[in-house]
Design an enzyme around this catalytic site. Structure first.
Site, PDB file in Angstrom:
ATOM      1  N   LYS A 295      -9.540   1.972  -3.498  1.00 23.55           N
ATOM      2  CA  LYS A 295     -10.040   1.468  -2.215  1.00 23.55           C
ATOM      3  C   LYS A 295     -11.452   1.978  -1.959  1.00 23.55           C
ATOM      4  CE  LYS A 295      -8.715   1.189   2.697  1.00 23.55           C
ATOM      5  NZ  LYS A 295      -7.739   1.626   3.719  1.00 23.55           N
TER       6      LYS A 295
ATOM      7  N   GLU B 291       0.826  -1.199   0.000  1.00 25.94           N
ATOM      8  CA  GLU B 291       0.000   0.000   0.000  1.00 25.94           C
ATOM      9  C   GLU B 291       0.866   1.258   0.000  1.00 25.94           C
ATOM     10  OE1 GLU B 291      -3.472   2.054   2.830  1.00 25.94           O
ATOM     11  OE2 GLU B 291      -2.188   0.454   3.603  1.00 25.94           O
TER      12      GLU B 291
ATOM     13  N   CYS C  97      -5.580  -2.912   2.788  1.00 27.79           N
ATOM     14  CA  CYS C  97      -5.483  -2.788   4.235  1.00 27.79           C
ATOM     15  C   CYS C  97      -6.793  -3.071   4.964  1.00 27.79           C
ATOM     16  CB  CYS C  97      -4.936  -1.397   4.581  1.00 27.79           C
ATOM     17  SG  CYS C  97      -4.440  -1.192   6.308  1.00 27.79           S
TER      18      CYS C  97
END
Length: 508
Positions: free
Chosen positions: A331, A272, A383
């Site tokens: 995301k 990330e 994440c």
């Protein structure tokens, strides 16, 4: 004002019972990674149930739950303080206050559970209360905590039982089913020793655990195609250096150098925000030649980046395939109070306390096209998204394996990286897909569909994890139905209790 202070004093002045509950909350944390002592979760929940059973009022039961939550989350999510104070530049007093407020917010869900438990409790039927009511309340409070304000599914009790027979329930009912069986087992253990109901409690307990063990042998999914060789890059860039201008080129040199040594892999994955800059800028400058070379090769290179949108006010926490930059994943599930602020007009002042380059991201669309990586379609997540199994299930059955990336450098040296890896293990079992996980500082790993770690490299070291990921087809029951069965069970059970209390003039 005096009455408010009097109420707060009443809530936060503990007696012996509250201190025991606090200690039980602390104890529960050791059931999770990195300690991995699942029996302690059974012991802590059983202890909480005993205190709830002996509580004389709803307020007292709620207060017991609150103190349990303060212990559990005060220790279990203490990594939040580390990220704010050491890496975000938040002043010590402010970091302490914000961490306490967050812990208190999470603990309120357990307090709510105590209130509900006392509301429906029938002292004349302690066995049924311990085995049916309290476990249902426990699962309800975990669901509430995992949903409100975007969800905070931290320290779900089911996750602590990865690698036990109870994880056999995960492909059937997800982590919620495992949590239910954990709570029911705790209630049965307490019933067994408190009420001396040896036969019924023992038989039920054995049935729950043996069924979980048998469910582990069910083949919900089946392998397809050949394994995909992945190279997961772990740059080990310290968070305090990550965004410094002088570290930009050394960071790129690290990732490009490790990548060039592993170009024979089918898929290469950077963690990330591996590139500490806008991709739309570096693709025309610092990464121009590297991207040109990548386009000429057959290797998919998935890079964690910050991507600017068509609207200059929008930017995304993204994954981009350097081999084919048109493939972009943004995301979707952002971190509340970090990547976005619920009620931003109210909480705007909080964002000013964080020295984070990406104070507020824009959420990606819910329906994003899957990437074909290494010859198979892959489901992607960044994440925090790994904590939400029902959302990851949306990519199935099309996705044959999963890739997730994270920057755990925010929480270096804390429990969080190990806790998040344990969540990856639970998702693999729930969804019946192998998962490749690339992180900046650790834990970079490959997890199979049984939750076993197939390969891993040490944390806090620069390196590359090479290994195979086996694609799978098919759906687990949980991947197909998600939380609907659990919600149906809870709705039916509490609907019955409400009907019995108000319409049948009884109490369970």
């Amino acid at each position: 004002m005096k009455s408010a202070f009097a109420f707060l004093k009443k809530v936060f002045t503990p007696n012996k019972t509250h201190l025991i509950s606090f200690a039980l909350g602390l104890l529960s944390v050791f059931a999770f990674a990195p300690f991995n002592l699942p029996p302690l979760m059974l012991a802590s929940i059983a202890g909480l149930f005993m205190l709830w059973l002996e509580a004389k009022s709803r307020f007292e039961a709620a207060k017991i739950g609150l103190w349990f939550g303060l212990g559990q989350f005060g220790l279990g999510v203490s990594w939040l303080f580390s990220s704010m104070y050491f890496y975000s530049g938040v002043m010590l007093p402010v970091a302490v206050v914000l961490t306490f407020c967050f812990v208190l917010f999470l603990a309120l869900s357990v307090a709510l559970g105590g209130w509900i438990a006392q509301y429906f409790k029938n002292p004349k039927s302690p066995g049924l209360v311990l085995v049916l009511l309290f476990p249902a309340v426990w699962v309800l409070l975990e669901l509430v905590r995992s949903t409100i304000f975007g969800g905070f599914p931290f320290l779900l009790s089911g996750t602590s039982h990865v690698d036990t027979w109870l994880d056999g329930y995960a492909p059937l009912l997800g982590v919620w089913g495992v949590s239910w069986m954990v709570a029911m087992s705790a209630g049965l253990l307490l019933w067994l020793f408190k009420e001396r109901s040896w036969v019924r409690a023992s038989i039920t307990l054995c049935l729950i655990w043996s069924t979980g063990g048998l469910l582990q042998n069910v083949n919900w999914v089946h392998p397809i195609g050949k394994p995909i060789e992945v190279a997961l890059i772990q740059g080990n860039i310290a968070q305090e250096k990550k965004w410094l201008p002088d570290e930009f080129y050394p960071t790129l040199k690290t990732y490009i150098g490790l990548t060039k040594k592993n170009m024979d892999a089918d898929v290469i994955v950077w963690p990330e925000t591996a590139i500490p800059a806008y991709y739309d800028v570096v693709e025309k400058g610092a990464l121009k030649s590297f991207i040109k070379d990548a386009k000429l090769l057959n290797t998919d290179i998935l890079a964690g980046v910050i991507a600017g949108g068509e609207n200059s006010e929008n930017y995304y926490n993204a994954l981009i395939n350097v081999h084919n930059p048109e493939q972009r994943y943004y995301k979707k599930h952002l971190v509340p109070f970090s990547e976005f602020f619920p009620f931003s007009s109210v909480f705007a002042f909080v964002s000013g306390l964080f020295d984070i380059p990406f104070a507020e991201f824009t959420a990606g669309d819910d329906n994003q096209k899957l990437f074909k990586l290494g010859g198979q379609e892959a489901g992607l997540s960044v994440c925090y998204e790994m904590a939400f199994g029902e959302e990851l299930a949306e990519s199935l059955p099309q996705a044959k394996y999963l890739i997730t990336v994270s920057n755990d450098a925010w929480f270096a040296g804390t429990f969080e990286p190990a806790q998040q890896l344990q969540e990856v293990q639970m998702r693999a079992i729930e969804l019946g897909r192998e998962i490749a996980r690339s992180t900046n500082t650790g834990y970079t790993a490959i997890v199979d569909i049984k939750g076993n770690i197939k390969a891993q490299i040490p944390a806090y070291q620069e390196g590359v994890l090479r290994g195979d990921v086996q694609p799978y087809d098919g759906l687990t029951f949980y991947a197909e139905w998600k939380t609907l069965p659990i919600l149906f069970l809870l709705f039916t059970y509490f609907g019955f209790l409400i009907a019995k209390r108000y319409f049948l003039k009884g109490r369970f």
